[in-house]
Design a protein around this motif. Structure first.
Motif, PDB file in Angstrom:
ATOM      1  N   TRP A 167      45.742 -11.794 -66.202  1.00  0.00           N
ATOM      2  CA  TRP A 167      44.275 -11.903 -66.264  1.00  0.00           C
ATOM      3  C   TRP A 167      43.881 -12.977 -67.267  1.00  0.00           C
ATOM      4  CZ3 TRP A 167      40.372  -8.698 -69.316  1.00  0.00           C
ATOM      5  CH2 TRP A 167      39.082  -8.791 -68.745  1.00  0.00           C
ATOM      6  N   ALA A 168      44.569 -13.006 -68.410  1.00  0.00           N
ATOM      7  CA  ALA A 168      44.287 -14.023 -69.429  1.00  0.00           C
ATOM      8  C   ALA A 168      44.504 -15.426 -68.881  1.00  0.00           C
ATOM      9  CB  ALA A 168      45.174 -13.795 -70.651  1.00  0.00           C
ATOM     10  N   VAL A 169      45.582 -15.607 -68.119  1.00  0.00           N
ATOM     11  CA  VAL A 169      45.865 -16.921 -67.518  1.00  0.00           C
ATOM     12  C   VAL A 169      44.696 -17.360 -66.646  1.00  0.00           C
ATOM     13  CG1 VAL A 169      47.314 -18.102 -65.822  1.00  0.00           C
ATOM     14  CG2 VAL A 169      48.367 -16.719 -67.612  1.00  0.00           C
ATOM     15  N   ASN A 170      44.175 -16.458 -65.843  1.00  0.00           N
ATOM     16  CA  ASN A 170      43.104 -16.835 -64.919  1.00  0.00           C
ATOM     17  C   ASN A 170      41.761 -16.992 -65.621  1.00  0.00           C
ATOM     18  OD1 ASN A 170      43.998 -16.885 -61.891  1.00  0.00           O
ATOM     19  ND2 ASN A 170      45.159 -15.234 -62.844  1.00  0.00           N
ATOM     20  N   ILE A 171      41.522 -16.256 -66.693  1.00  0.00           N
ATOM     21  CA  ILE A 171      40.304 -16.486 -67.483  1.00  0.00           C
ATOM     22  C   ILE A 171      40.318 -17.906 -68.038  1.00  0.00           C
ATOM     23  CG2 ILE A 171      39.063 -15.858 -69.586  1.00  0.00           C
ATOM     24  CD1 ILE A 171      39.957 -12.960 -69.128  1.00  0.00           C
ATOM     25  N   GLY A 172      41.438 -18.272 -68.647  1.00  0.00           N
ATOM     26  CA  GLY A 172      41.540 -19.621 -69.189  1.00  0.00           C
ATOM     27  C   GLY A 172      41.478 -20.689 -68.118  1.00  0.00           C
ATOM     28  N   THR A 173      42.138 -20.438 -66.978  1.00  0.00           N
ATOM     29  CA  THR A 173      42.132 -21.412 -65.891  1.00  0.00           C
ATOM     30  C   THR A 173      40.740 -21.613 -65.324  1.00  0.00           C
ATOM     31  OG1 THR A 173      44.420 -20.832 -65.333  1.00  0.00           O
ATOM     32  CG2 THR A 173      43.136 -21.959 -63.644  1.00  0.00           C
ATOM     33  N   ALA A 174      39.976 -20.526 -65.225  1.00  0.00           N
ATOM     34  CA  ALA A 174      38.608 -20.644 -64.713  1.00  0.00           C
ATOM     35  C   ALA A 174      37.755 -21.527 -65.626  1.00  0.00           C
ATOM     36  CB  ALA A 174      37.983 -19.255 -64.575  1.00  0.00           C
ATOM     37  N   VAL A 175      37.891 -21.323 -66.932  1.00  0.00           N
ATOM     38  CA  VAL A 175      37.139 -22.154 -67.875  1.00  0.00           C
ATOM     39  C   VAL A 175      37.617 -23.611 -67.790  1.00  0.00           C
ATOM     40  CG1 VAL A 175      36.597 -22.545 -70.298  1.00  0.00           C
ATOM     41  CG2 VAL A 175      36.740 -20.208 -69.420  1.00  0.00           C
ATOM     42  N   ALA A 176      38.934 -23.793 -67.681  1.00  0.00           N
ATOM     43  CA  ALA A 176      39.486 -25.145 -67.584  1.00  0.00           C
ATOM     44  C   ALA A 176      38.985 -25.855 -66.339  1.00  0.00           C
ATOM     45  CB  ALA A 176      41.012 -25.085 -67.571  1.00  0.00           C
ATOM     46  N   GLY A 177      38.838 -25.102 -65.234  1.00  0.00           N
ATOM     47  CA  GLY A 177      38.333 -25.707 -64.009  1.00  0.00           C
ATOM     48  C   GLY A 177      36.924 -26.246 -64.165  1.00  0.00           C
ATOM     49  N   VAL A 178      36.109 -25.532 -64.939  1.00  0.00           N
ATOM     50  CA  VAL A 178      34.736 -25.979 -65.177  1.00  0.00           C
ATOM     51  C   VAL A 178      34.728 -27.210 -66.080  1.00  0.00           C
ATOM     52  CG1 VAL A 178      32.518 -25.346 -66.175  1.00  0.00           C
ATOM     53  CG2 VAL A 178      33.792 -23.672 -64.823  1.00  0.00           C
ATOM     54  N   VAL A 301      38.009 -22.324 -57.665  1.00  0.00           N
ATOM     55  CA  VAL A 301      36.960 -21.433 -58.175  1.00  0.00           C
ATOM     56  C   VAL A 301      37.036 -20.067 -57.511  1.00  0.00           C
ATOM     57  CG1 VAL A 301      34.470 -21.055 -58.231  1.00  0.00           C
ATOM     58  CG2 VAL A 301      35.399 -23.283 -58.870  1.00  0.00           C
ATOM     59  N   VAL A 302      37.228 -20.037 -56.188  1.00  0.00           N
ATOM     60  CA  VAL A 302      37.316 -18.764 -55.463  1.00  0.00           C
ATOM     61  C   VAL A 302      38.500 -17.958 -55.963  1.00  0.00           C
ATOM     62  CG1 VAL A 302      37.747 -17.712 -53.211  1.00  0.00           C
ATOM     63  CG2 VAL A 302      36.124 -19.601 -53.407  1.00  0.00           C
ATOM     64  N   ASN A 303      39.660 -18.614 -56.104  1.00  0.00           N
ATOM     65  CA  ASN A 303      40.866 -17.923 -56.545  1.00  0.00           C
ATOM     66  C   ASN A 303      40.706 -17.354 -57.951  1.00  0.00           C
ATOM     67  OD1 ASN A 303      43.838 -18.785 -58.055  1.00  0.00           O
ATOM     68  ND2 ASN A 303      43.832 -17.244 -56.464  1.00  0.00           N
ATOM     69  N   ALA A 304      40.338 -18.206 -58.911  1.00  0.00           N
ATOM     70  CA  ALA A 304      40.212 -17.745 -60.298  1.00  0.00           C
ATOM     71  C   ALA A 304      39.082 -16.731 -60.447  1.00  0.00           C
ATOM     72  CB  ALA A 304      39.984 -18.935 -61.223  1.00  0.00           C
ATOM     73  N   GLY A 305      37.980 -16.963 -59.740  1.00  0.00           N
ATOM     74  CA  GLY A 305      36.841 -16.048 -59.841  1.00  0.00           C
ATOM     75  C   GLY A 305      37.179 -14.648 -59.362  1.00  0.00           C
ATOM     76  N   LEU A 306      37.880 -14.551 -58.230  1.00  0.00           N
ATOM     77  CA  LEU A 306      38.251 -13.239 -57.708  1.00  0.00           C
ATOM     78  C   LEU A 306      39.187 -12.511 -58.665  1.00  0.00           C
ATOM     79  CD1 LEU A 306      38.791 -13.933 -53.897  1.00  0.00           C
ATOM     80  CD2 LEU A 306      37.092 -12.416 -54.913  1.00  0.00           C
ATOM     81  N   ILE A 307      40.141 -13.231 -59.219  1.00  0.00           N
ATOM     82  CA  ILE A 307      41.105 -12.577 -60.101  1.00  0.00           C
ATOM     83  C   ILE A 307      40.442 -12.130 -61.398  1.00  0.00           C
ATOM     84  CG2 ILE A 307      43.216 -12.925 -61.425  1.00  0.00           C
ATOM     85  CD1 ILE A 307      44.148 -14.781 -59.180  1.00  0.00           C
ATOM     86  N   VAL A 308      39.605 -12.982 -61.967  1.00  0.00           N
ATOM     87  CA  VAL A 308      38.916 -12.602 -63.199  1.00  0.00           C
ATOM     88  C   VAL A 308      38.029 -11.381 -62.971  1.00  0.00           C
ATOM     89  CG1 VAL A 308      37.192 -13.338 -64.891  1.00  0.00           C
ATOM     90  CG2 VAL A 308      39.019 -14.906 -64.211  1.00  0.00           C
ATOM     91  N   ALA A 309      37.346 -11.348 -61.824  1.00  0.00           N
ATOM     92  CA  ALA A 309      36.415 -10.244 -61.550  1.00  0.00           C
ATOM     93  C   ALA A 309      37.123  -8.951 -61.175  1.00  0.00           C
ATOM     94  CB  ALA A 309      35.461 -10.656 -60.428  1.00  0.00           C
ATOM     95  N   LEU A 310      38.235  -9.047 -60.445  1.00  0.00           N
ATOM     96  CA  LEU A 310      38.828  -7.852 -59.840  1.00  0.00           C
ATOM     97  C   LEU A 310      40.069  -7.332 -60.548  1.00  0.00           C
ATOM     98  CD1 LEU A 310      38.525  -8.740 -56.038  1.00  0.00           C
ATOM     99  CD2 LEU A 310      36.966  -7.386 -57.440  1.00  0.00           C
ATOM    100  N   GLN A 311      40.748  -8.176 -61.335  1.00  0.00           N
ATOM    101  CA  GLN A 311      42.025  -7.752 -61.902  1.00  0.00           C
ATOM    102  C   GLN A 311      41.946  -6.465 -62.713  1.00  0.00           C
ATOM    103  OE1 GLN A 311      45.415  -9.744 -61.677  1.00  0.00           O
ATOM    104  NE2 GLN A 311      45.466  -7.513 -61.593  1.00  0.00           N
TER     105      GLN A 311
END
Length: 445
Positions: A167-178, A301-311
């Motif tokens: 989950w931490a990986v995807n939180i950081g990745t989502a921010v990095a994507g922005v 965005v779809v991938n990271a967003g789903l994981i951050v929201a649902l994990q």
């Protein structure tokens, strides 16, 4: 380092592992409640570090800005992939023979230095050398961090612990994507500076907050008998059992002598290869359909967003079910969703396929890392995690090279259908190993 090791008894292990599985419906984060401090330190450092995951996605564009022709770009990309074949093996060995903490610090400081070397490199040859150093040092960190998780909690909660780090990986990745697109438009030096800065930030967190630890040999004493019993189950002779129980004698021999893990890692490697196609073949498919790079941004965005929201919710709910069936169903979703890329030709269709394999990724959570931790003897956790990370590195390297070659020379349809068939075969193989894995894990509990 020779300071106190991170042992379960020092982290409140009995209280945590005897607790009933978390799952209060009103609290989506209940699966992550009650973890000892080292796990939250790794979580915080991982979020910080992944926010700086900026250079990789824009490396091709950076090379173009430096005047590197397309014909020479694969040399740098190949070197970046090759480092994945070195770093995990070195990191796992150092984590067991020396210190988890020192291994993580070495990898993080080396990563920061390699970022600067890559940015300053004057030609393709020096860029390739810096790229090898970058990926090798970056991948040293994961085995030591994963071993720290395994040290800190028992088998009953490792699945949730590894899911938390995912989950931490995807939180950081989502921010990095922005951040990535905006920063790249204002100068590639900012990408390298932030990447190096976040690696240093993680290093500071580890240096200041994470307890030091020496070799984990002492942790293996209570587990010596279960290790030998589990090894005898998977070996055809008493000599094999003897060599498996002597885990601290030599490098990666302990992993190679483990018949169960020798069978499991190639199957996991097939699945990781299929997943890594999302980094290599998926962008090619989007480009082949004449779609803009923004569609790839939509996918991320779809991938990271789903994981951050649902994990967190998924981990809480699925923790109530046996690990192996959950993993098999989730792996099926991943293989199917990625294979369906072959029939996607519009942004909406690509987004739909991403939803399918992202849901599988959410359900997988931290199961593979926890499984490897459960199968490993206590004094070889770093090497087992190193072998798993090395398998992932090989899968990524093959996806970047063989996967794209098959796509361009043989055809997209062959690649996607082959991925589906290979995924199905791997799932059947892991299902066959399920009883032996459960038996081994129960012996460790």
């Amino acid at each position: 380092m020779t300071t106190t090791s991170i042992r379960p008894a020092q982290c409140g292990e009995p209280a945590v592992t005897r607790r009933s599985r978390p799952g209060r419906p009103g609290n989506p984060l209940s699966a992550f409640a009650g973890f000892p401090r080292p796990i939250w330190i790794v979580f915080a450092g991982t979020v910080v570090n992944r926010i700086g995951f900026l250079v990789g996605p824009f490396l091709v564009f950076f090379l173009g800005s430096r005047g590197i022709p397309s014909s020479q770009t694969p040399y740098v990309l190949g070197a970046l992939g090759a480092g994945n074949l070195v770093g995990p093996a070195v990191g796992g060995w150092l984590a067991d023979r020396g210190s988890r903490k020192l291994t993580m610090l070495t990898g993080l400081l080396g990563t920061a230095a390699a970022q600067g070397a890559l940015f300053a490199a004057p030609n393709v040859a020096t860029m390739a050398l810096a790229a090898i150093m970058l990926s090798a040092t970056a991948t040293m960190v994961s085995p030591a961090a994963s071993a720290t998780l395994a040290d800190s909690v028992g088998p009953a909660r490792r699945r949730e612990a590894f899911a938390l780090i995912g989950w931490a990986v995807n939180i950081g990745t989502a921010v990095a994507g922005v951040l990535g697109g905006y920063l790249a438009a204002h100068g590639y030096w900012m990408l390298f500076a932030i990447d190096a800065g976040t690696s240093l930030g993680y290093a500071v967190i580890v240096a200041v907050l994470l307890p030091g630890n020496a070799s984990q040999e002492a942790d293996a004493i209570p587990e010596a008998e279960p290790v030998a019993a589990a090894a005898s189950e998977d070996s055809s002779s008493s000599s094999s059992t003897s060599s498996t129980s002597s885990t601290s004698s030599s490098g990666y021999g302990v992993v190679l002598r483990d018949r169960l893990v020798r069978k499991l890692l190639p199957l996991l490697g097939i699945q990781l290869f299929i997943y890594s196609l999302t980094e290599s073949a998926l962008p090619l498919a989007i480009r082949t359909d004449g779609l803009s790079p923004s569609v790839m941004g939509l996918v991320a965005v779809v991938n990271a967003g789903l994981i951050v929201a649902l994990q967190p919710v998924a981990t809480t709910v699925l923790a109530r079910f046996p690990r192996t069936p959950v993993y098999l169903v989730a792996s099926t979703l991943i293989a199917l969703g990625i294979a369906l890329t072959g029939i996607a030709h519009s942004p909406a269709m690509y987004a739909a396929t991403v939803v399918v394999w992202s849901l599988g990724e959410v359900a997988v959570g931290g199961i593979p890392g926890a499984l490897i931790a459960d199968l490993a003897p206590a004094d070889a956790r770093g090497r087992y995690q190193g072998a798993f990370s090395w398998t992932w590195g090989v899968a990524r390297f093959l996806a970047l090279t063989a996967g794209t070659t098959v796509y361009t020379l043989v055809g997209p349809a062959f690649l996607w259908w082959s991925a589906l068939g290979a995924g199905a075969a791997a799932i059947i193989g892991i299902a066959a190993l399920g009883p032996a894995m459960d038996h081994r894990s129960a012996g460790r509990s």
